[in-house]
Enzyme design. Structure first.
Site, mmCIF file in Angstrom:
data_model
loop_
_atom_site.group_PDB
_atom_site.id
_atom_site.type_symbol
_atom_site.label_atom_id
_atom_site.label_comp_id
_atom_site.label_asym_id
_atom_site.label_seq_id
_atom_site.Cartn_x
_atom_site.Cartn_y
_atom_site.Cartn_z
ATOM 1 N N GLU A 1 0.965 -1.202 -0.016
ATOM 2 C CA GLU A 1 0.054 -0.062 0.142
ATOM 3 C C GLU A 1 0.746 1.288 0.007
ATOM 4 O O GLU A 1 0.536 2.329 0.815
ATOM 5 C CB GLU A 1 -1.068 0.050 1.014
ATOM 6 C CG GLU A 1 -1.973 -1.309 1.127
ATOM 7 C CD GLU A 1 -2.894 -1.059 2.197
ATOM 8 O OE1 GLU A 1 -2.888 -0.297 3.160
ATOM 9 O OE2 GLU A 1 -3.836 -2.236 2.201
ATOM 10 N N GLU B 1 -5.296 -9.322 0.078
ATOM 11 C CA GLU B 1 -5.843 -9.255 1.576
ATOM 12 C C GLU B 1 -7.329 -9.042 1.463
ATOM 13 O O GLU B 1 -7.934 -8.219 0.749
ATOM 14 C CB GLU B 1 -4.924 -8.193 2.459
ATOM 15 C CG GLU B 1 -3.717 -8.051 2.683
ATOM 16 C CD GLU B 1 -3.100 -6.963 3.377
ATOM 17 O OE1 GLU B 1 -4.278 -6.308 4.105
ATOM 18 O OE2 GLU B 1 -1.957 -7.043 3.541
#
Length: 515
Positions: free
Chosen positions: A136, A283
């Protein structure tokens, strides 16, 4: 005489091209079968290590194999775990932490060294399937955004130099927030301030056949849009047509939030003229516990979400926009990371505690053998964590004495004697008593020092009584996985038989020629 023998040999000469072609065809079929198997959607697990009682690498791999977990993702290149994974057939995504991006992106030598130490030294004994570069980065550490693609390209060039670039994919996981206006999916687009980085990144992924890695959490979508997004949509629960989300532009019906998030990523790429990059969900999950601000972080919701997620992937129905493509998903996460203190939910995303006991029981029957050891009716009685040794010894003495447990296997020299400690010996004795007593709740108490678990405590050559009873049970398999397995076995047998047949014929040719 020679001419007579030669005439009898002539027909066999004309068969040689057929033999060679047959060999090649058999090898090609086997390779195609392997590629088909590798391309099937799967559910993997993320493994964080902020766990106070994390299993040793060797025990971790044994646990993964027991649970039939075939794909995992590590957030770094844990050398001990990579070493333990050798010859296990478990595929692993290896992570490059954010704090290493600057060094790797600034130096081809550093990137080459990283690949050598963390990939080349282990592959192919350890099946490294991909490298996730950072996590991220564009949203959590935007200052490192300019160095992200250079780091990825440097690592890719190092893979090329090692001739591994066609075997190991490379990408970077993104937060869902890089996609703006995601509902309805058809109007989604990437954050335009990030497009100078996203466009060349997507072009790289397209060129190298690598996936767009996305961390997608319906839990957070629900929490941020309570009232607008029904809980049922977030949990994959069956919906009445009136509760389905309908994209007004495409008239596609969405029965769950995750599919909509995946399609939002696909539409965002399409708006940039990228249509050949698949989405890999690196995820997704649901916390089982939270503070008063997170009332929907419960065991029931976590169980429902993850159980339905697993079924959804193995149903292979794709998404409304791409029904032909089912994204593989890595559940966040395998273990509760109890060393993370705040917020409370951050320590409670795991399916298991660090000692491998389940946080809750998943309901995934019929979804293949994945996590089957946690979903059968088989239960065991083991020592509860945190029990003082004095109470434990007293319970062990009772189990092996008046309780008449079969404690022969925990005697010196026997299979379950090691590790030689009261906790291990008591767990075996408790399970022996529990199984003989019919596996009732009250037969696994021992004055509060024991608990029931669905995780098989057997280890090495030590087989617990509950597992001995389970030996003849049928393993849970989905029809598709059963068929694939049987077809693979027949194919392998046919190839070996074909090769043996041709070797025999060739030996006859040689015998005919030289005799």
């Amino acid at each position: 005489m020679f001419m007579a023998d030669f005439k009898s040999f002539i027909p066999l000469i004309f068969l040689l091209p057929l033999f060679i072609t047959g060999f090649q065809a058999a090898e090609e079929i086997a390779e195609l079968k392997k590629q088909e198997e590798d391309s099937q959607p799967f559910v993997g697990l993320n493994i964080g290590t902020e766990v106070s009682d994390l299993l040793s690498p060797k025990d971790l791999v044994s646990f993964l194999q027991l649970q039939k977990i075939t794909h995992i993702r590590l957030y770094d290149a844990n050398l001990d775990i990579l070493r333990a994974l050798a010859h296990s057939k478990i595929r692993v995504i290896v992570g490059v932490p954010n704090n290493q991006l600057l060094a790797i992106g600034s130096s081809n030598t550093t990137a080459a060294t990283w690949i050598e130490r963390n990939v080349v030294d282990f592959y192919p004994e350890t099946l490294i399937s991909a490298i996730s570069v950072g996590d991220e980065v564009l949203t959590s550490v935007p200052s490192s955004a300019p160095i992200l693609l250079p780091a990825i390209e440097s690592l890719y060039n190092a893979l090329v130099a090692s001739n591994l670039h066609t075997l190991i994919k490379i990408s970077t996981p993104h937060a869902a927030s890089i996609v703006l206006d995601p509902f309805p999916p058809s109007q989604a687009f990437f954050n335009q301030t990030l497009t100078p980085i996203i466009i060349p990144l997507l072009q790289f992924l397209s060129r190298t056949g690598s996936p767009l890695m996305m961390n997608l959490y319906p839990y957070y979508v629900f929490m941020q849009n309570k009232g607008a997004v029904p809980l049922e949509n977030s949990l994959f629960k069956p919906l009445t047509p009136s509760k389905e989300m309908v994209d007004p532009n495409t008239l596609l019906h969405y029965t769950n939030v995750l599919d909509a998030m995946v399609d939002a990523a696909y539409f965002s790429m399409k708006n940039l003229n990228i249509t050949d990059v698949v989405v890999l969900v690196t995820e997704s999950g649901w916390p089982s516990r939270g503070d008063s601000k997170e009332p929907f972080a419960t065991v029931d919701n976590a169980d429902t979400f993850n159980s339905n997620l697993i079924k959804h992937v193995y149903d292979r129905t794709g998404t409304p926009f791409h029904p032909e493509i089912t994204s593989s998903v890595y559940i966040y996460e395998l273990f509760n990371e109890d060393l993370i203190t705040t917020p409370l939910s951050e320590a409670n995303w795991g399916l298991f505690y660090g000692n491998s006991t389940p946080v809750y029981l998943l309901h995934v029957s019929g979804s293949g053998s994945f996590l089957a050891k946690d979903t059968t009716n088989q239960t065991y009685c083991v020592v509860m964590d945190g029990v003082d040794s004095k109470s434990l010894q007293a319970a062990l003495d009772w189990a092996c004495g008046p309780g008449r447990s079969n404690c022969s296997e925990i005697q010196p020299g026997e299979n379950c004697y090691q590790p030689n400690n009261v906790k291990n010996h008591a767990s075996y004795a408790f399970d022996s008593y529990y199984q003989e007593a019919g596996r009732t709740v009250w037969s696994c108490d021992f004055k509060g020092v024991a608990m029931i678990t669905t995780t098989d405590p057997s280890h090495g050559n030590c087989i617990f009584p509950g597992s001995k009873k389970e030996v003849n049970d049928t393993k849970i398999e989905s029809p598709s996985s059963n068929t694939t397995s049987e077809a693979q076995s027949r194919l392998t047998g046919n190839i070996h038989g074909f090769k043996a047949f041709m070797i025999l014929l060739l030996s006859l040719v040689a015998t005919n020629w030289f005799s």
